[in-house]
Design a protein around this motif. Sequence first.
Motif, mmCIF file in Angstrom:
data_model
loop_
_atom_site.group_PDB
_atom_site.id
_atom_site.type_symbol
_atom_site.label_atom_id
_atom_site.label_comp_id
_atom_site.label_asym_id
_atom_site.label_seq_id
_atom_site.Cartn_x
_atom_site.Cartn_y
_atom_site.Cartn_z
ATOM 1 N N GLU A 115 19.134 25.409 44.298
ATOM 2 C CA GLU A 115 18.099 25.298 43.441
ATOM 3 C C GLU A 115 17.083 24.001 44.479
ATOM 4 O O GLU A 115 17.350 22.896 44.779
ATOM 5 N N VAL A 116 15.706 23.836 44.865
ATOM 6 C CA VAL A 116 15.118 23.450 45.337
ATOM 7 C C VAL A 116 13.491 23.169 43.811
ATOM 8 O O VAL A 116 12.419 24.499 44.013
ATOM 9 N N ILE A 117 13.845 21.614 44.958
ATOM 10 C CA ILE A 117 12.840 21.219 43.827
ATOM 11 C C ILE A 117 10.986 20.446 45.188
ATOM 12 O O ILE A 117 11.895 19.804 45.745
ATOM 13 N N ASP A 118 10.149 20.996 45.330
ATOM 14 C CA ASP A 118 9.345 21.028 46.267
ATOM 15 C C ASP A 118 7.878 20.461 46.059
ATOM 16 O O ASP A 118 7.270 20.828 45.199
ATOM 17 N N LEU A 119 8.137 18.967 46.370
ATOM 18 C CA LEU A 119 7.522 18.419 45.849
ATOM 19 C C LEU A 119 6.104 18.536 46.575
ATOM 20 O O LEU A 119 4.763 17.389 46.908
ATOM 21 N N GLY A 120 5.546 19.277 47.968
ATOM 22 C CA GLY A 120 4.400 19.396 48.055
ATOM 23 C C GLY A 120 4.247 19.372 49.822
ATOM 24 O O GLY A 120 5.232 18.625 50.591
ATOM 25 N N ILE A 121 2.352 18.695 49.788
ATOM 26 C CA ILE A 121 3.115 18.338 50.711
ATOM 27 C C ILE A 121 2.312 16.504 50.511
ATOM 28 O O ILE A 121 1.766 15.977 49.572
ATOM 29 N N ASP A 122 1.609 15.167 51.652
ATOM 30 C CA ASP A 122 1.844 14.317 51.879
ATOM 31 C C ASP A 122 1.998 13.295 50.928
ATOM 32 O O ASP A 122 1.900 12.454 49.473
ATOM 33 N N VAL A 123 3.338 13.756 50.556
ATOM 34 C CA VAL A 123 4.460 13.177 49.676
ATOM 35 C C VAL A 123 4.764 11.535 49.869
ATOM 36 O O VAL A 123 5.493 10.503 50.518
ATOM 37 N N PRO A 124 4.262 10.409 49.175
ATOM 38 C CA PRO A 124 4.905 9.087 48.914
ATOM 39 C C PRO A 124 6.064 9.166 48.856
ATOM 40 O O PRO A 124 6.664 9.565 48.612
ATOM 41 N N PRO A 125 6.519 7.653 49.443
ATOM 42 C CA PRO A 125 8.328 7.663 49.338
ATOM 43 C C PRO A 125 8.355 7.345 47.808
ATOM 44 O O PRO A 125 9.390 7.745 47.458
ATOM 45 N N GLU A 126 7.297 6.457 47.265
ATOM 46 C CA GLU A 126 7.998 6.697 45.592
ATOM 47 C C GLU A 126 7.969 8.120 44.941
ATOM 48 O O GLU A 126 8.916 7.870 43.946
ATOM 49 N N ALA A 127 6.570 8.360 45.341
ATOM 50 C CA ALA A 127 7.081 10.418 44.460
ATOM 51 C C ALA A 127 8.904 10.769 44.897
ATOM 52 O O ALA A 127 9.191 11.610 43.916
ATOM 53 N N PHE A 128 9.234 10.586 45.968
ATOM 54 C CA PHE A 128 10.919 11.007 46.594
ATOM 55 C C PHE A 128 11.462 10.183 46.029
ATOM 56 O O PHE A 128 12.420 10.806 45.135
ATOM 57 N N VAL A 129 11.501 8.685 45.723
ATOM 58 C CA VAL A 129 12.235 8.241 44.400
ATOM 59 C C VAL A 129 11.834 8.231 43.353
ATOM 60 O O VAL A 129 13.602 8.308 42.801
ATOM 61 N N ASP A 130 11.312 8.222 42.679
ATOM 62 C CA ASP A 130 10.683 8.778 40.979
ATOM 63 C C ASP A 130 12.000 9.628 41.423
ATOM 64 O O ASP A 130 12.495 10.306 40.414
ATOM 65 N N ASN A 131 11.286 10.931 42.415
ATOM 66 C CA ASN A 131 11.750 12.270 41.581
ATOM 67 C C ASN A 131 13.473 12.218 41.280
ATOM 68 O O ASN A 131 14.102 12.561 41.406
ATOM 69 N N ALA A 132 13.886 10.766 42.536
ATOM 70 C CA ALA A 132 15.677 11.562 42.618
ATOM 71 C C ALA A 132 16.159 10.397 41.488
ATOM 72 O O ALA A 132 17.357 11.047 41.300
ATOM 73 N N VAL A 133 15.486 9.424 41.482
ATOM 74 C CA VAL A 133 16.278 9.302 39.880
ATOM 75 C C VAL A 133 16.110 9.761 38.765
ATOM 76 O O VAL A 133 17.196 9.955 38.145
ATOM 77 N N GLU A 134 15.321 10.832 38.567
ATOM 78 C CA GLU A 134 15.015 11.732 37.567
ATOM 79 C C GLU A 134 16.286 13.316 37.954
ATOM 80 O O GLU A 134 16.626 13.404 36.274
#
Length: 210
Positions: A115-134
């Motif tokens: 399963e792939v959750i693609d956050l797109g381009i220009d993804v800030p570190p916080e967005a990776f973290v928030d999505n990893a937590v959730e």
Amino acid sequence: MDDRLTTAVEQLNEDKVLKLVKQRLQAGKDPAYLQEQIRLGMIKVGILYEKGEYFIADLIMAGEICKNALKLILFKPENQQTSKKGKVLLGTVQGDLHDIGKNIFASMIEADGFEVIDLGIDVPPEAFVDNAVELKPQILAMSGVLTLAVESMKKTVDAIARAGLRNHVWILVGGNPVNRDSFKYIRADAFTNYADEGVAICNNWIGIKI
Ligand code: B12
């Protein structure tokens, strides 16, 4: 070697690129081989841009040609199995807008059953973290094409560590600026410059589990 496809990409001749891709697929050529020929053409486009013979509009054109050609090559899994092998959180890192390589990796790993959750381009570190937590992915995969992507990748790994997740997610980095040295600096778990190798690495990790 027949490098007409690479040359057609280099010359930004979209009609010829699409025609050659269709012909070769029909002739049973390996899609991975066609993809590699397109990638080599894109590298040549980059060289012409560096030399000042191509301009930003040509890079945009090359990106569009590449995307249209890949639409013919990349495929979705036929049997949409409901139980997935694992979850991959993916994105092109902050400051970088290149997404063709990322999309190739996404398509390949999805076709392989992840399963792939693609956050797109220009993804800030916080967005990776928030999505990893959730979303609790087993794998966090980052893509980058610009040299500055290395710094963004490092910042993302640091942010994941600060959030206490470093031992709960495998981290894979991919794209041209990633090499042995930058990999050590980023402190990810693995790096590769090839999408198919990335798929193999993820399969290996899922076997090990965290
Ligand atoms: C097309 C292109 C663009 C398009 C991108 C369109 C898009 N939707 O992606 C546009 C026009 C937007 C663009 C913009 C710019 N670009 Co540009 N671009 C390119 C070009 C020609 C091709 C990139 C590409 O798609 N290659 C094809 C794909 C398939 O290859 P790939 O990305 O390497 O991906 C493969 C592997 O690396 C790997 N992979 C990639 N990611 C991941 C992730 C994982 C997890 C895994 C496992 C594997 C993996 O798998 C893929 C398949 O094998 C390159 C030239 C080059 N040599 O790469 C320049 C290039 C990357 N761009 C460059 C530059 C300078 C720019 C601009 C700064 C230009 C400007 N003055 O505005 C802007 C930057 C915008 C930004 N902030 O990102 C430079 C980068 C220099 C540097 N070292 O930093 C390059 C190298 C050109 C050059 N030679 O000067 N660009």
